[in-house]
Scaffold this active site. Structure first.
Site, PDB file in Angstrom:
ATOM      1  N   HIS A 195     -21.892  37.454  20.295  1.00 25.15           N
ATOM      2  CA  HIS A 195     -21.772  38.220  21.548  1.00 25.15           C
ATOM      3  C   HIS A 195     -22.973  39.133  21.779  1.00 25.15           C
ATOM      4  CE1 HIS A 195     -19.184  41.434  19.229  1.00 25.15           C
ATOM      5  NE2 HIS A 195     -20.342  41.225  18.657  1.00 25.15           N
ATOM      6  N   ASN A 196     -23.369  39.195  23.048  1.00 27.09           N
ATOM      7  CA  ASN A 196     -24.428  40.070  23.545  1.00 27.09           C
ATOM      8  C   ASN A 196     -25.823  39.723  23.023  1.00 27.09           C
ATOM      9  OD1 ASN A 196     -21.833  42.234  23.332  1.00 27.09           O
ATOM     10  ND2 ASN A 196     -22.943  42.115  25.269  1.00 27.09           N
TER      11      ASN A 196
END
Length: 342
Positions: free
Chosen positions: A240-241
């Protein structure tokens, strides 16, 4: 599929050597090519194979190489020319058109022209598919997904809600895009761990290829972002991210932990691990099986790990490696004693 050598030469913008009417049916390796097939010489160590190849024609770099065979196309970059020609001989064509009767498509979905939706596909509410999108058998597209024109999803791809994919992309079978990132907070009240719901999504640019069984997690709050022209091999984990810059290439079984930012035009070889919250600048090249444990601020090639050796030698080296700290202290003590003598 058959083409004359002259047609193939025009396609790659090369210089013809030999018979332009020669018919080529297939592409092949230099060792196995037959009289109806075209091959290429990109690595100088294979130039000697021109003396024995049975290929009908060869992509070569210069006239001296072309003179070794009857038919050739001279180009500046034979490997790139070969790559361009593969599109002419590609046999992966769709077996159906339109929307298959077994597909489930929400009434709220918006489909562009020439859309292909295969058997057992599920398309949820408010999905947007632009023109010439192809969704192969067994794919699932969550609500509010958008996919740009000419993008293709191979069989059994899963795209979670709110994911955005650009134009001219290719997503291979088994890929999962937009699943939850690995976000948890320690919580005795929750019995050990409190789930952090992942509120961001995934944004993929144009001309991106994602390999089979690769996973790209959605962001925790902001989106995970994949730039234009990125190529990702099979079985890669992108957490994520993560942000990946334009034209970066990531080989199989690499894993990139959360919130790491990778620049443009980087190459990450197979089995590389990148820990989270790092920054890697543009034009960085990381060799196979390396562990990236700190940010990289200067372009260049980076490596870690130990090279392969016989088990006996490797065990001796590993035993000595464990003694490095002790040896360093001993050397420091000896240096002090020598300095006192001087």
């Amino acid at each position: 599929m058959s083409y004359t050598l002259g047609q193939l030469c025009d396609h790659v913008g090369g210089v013809l050597h030999g018979d332009g009417a020669k018919v080529i049916d297939r592409l092949a390796t230099v060792k196995r090519a037959k009289s109806n097939e075209l091959t290429f010489i990109a690595n100088p160590k294979y130039v000697a194979a021109l003396d024995t190849t049975e290929a009908g024609a060869v992509l070569v770099k210069n006239q001296s190489q072309a003179n070794k065979v009857s038919n050739a196309i001279i180009v500046a970059n034979p490997y790139l020319a070969f790559a361009k020609l593969t599109s002419l001989f590609n046999t992966s064509i769709s077996l159906w058109t339109g929307i298959h009767v077994s597909a489930i498509v929400s009434e709220n979905a918006r489909l562009g022209e020439n859309t292909i939706i295969g058997p057992n596909v599920v398309i949820e509410n408010d999905v947007v598919l632009e023109d010439n999108v192809e969704i192969s058998a067994g794919c699932v597209l969550g609500a509010h997904v958008s996919i740009g024109r000419n993008t293709k999803l191979k069989a059994n791809v899963t795209i979670y809600h709110d994911v955005s994919i650009g134009e001219d992309c290719l997503i291979h079978s088994g890929a999962v895009i937009g699943a939850d990132g690995f976000g948890f907070a320690q919580s005795p009240e929750a019995g050990g761990w409190q789930k952090i719901h992942q509120l961001g999504s995934v944004e993929i640019g144009n001309r991106v290829e994602v390999g089979a069984n690769t996973t790209i997690d959605r962001g925790a709050i902001e989106d995970t972002r994949i730039g234009n022209g990125v190529i990702i091999d099979n079985q890669v984990q992108i957490a994520h991210n993560v942000e990946i810059g334009d034209n970066t290439a990531i080989a199989g079984c690499a894993a990139i932990a959360g919130s790491t930012i990778i620049g443009k035009n980087c190459t990450i070889a197979g089995g590389v691990g990148v820990i989270g919250h790092l920054n890697i600048v543009d034009n960085v090249h990381i060799t196979a099986m390396s562990l990236v444990s700190k940010s990289i601020t200067v372009p260049g090639s980076y490596s870690s790990g130990t090279g392969l050796d016989s088990t006996e030698k490797w065990r001796r080296s590993a035993a000595r490696l464990r003694r490095i700290d002790e040896m360093a202290k001993t050397i420091a003590q000896l240096e002090k004693q020598i300095n006192k003598l001087n």
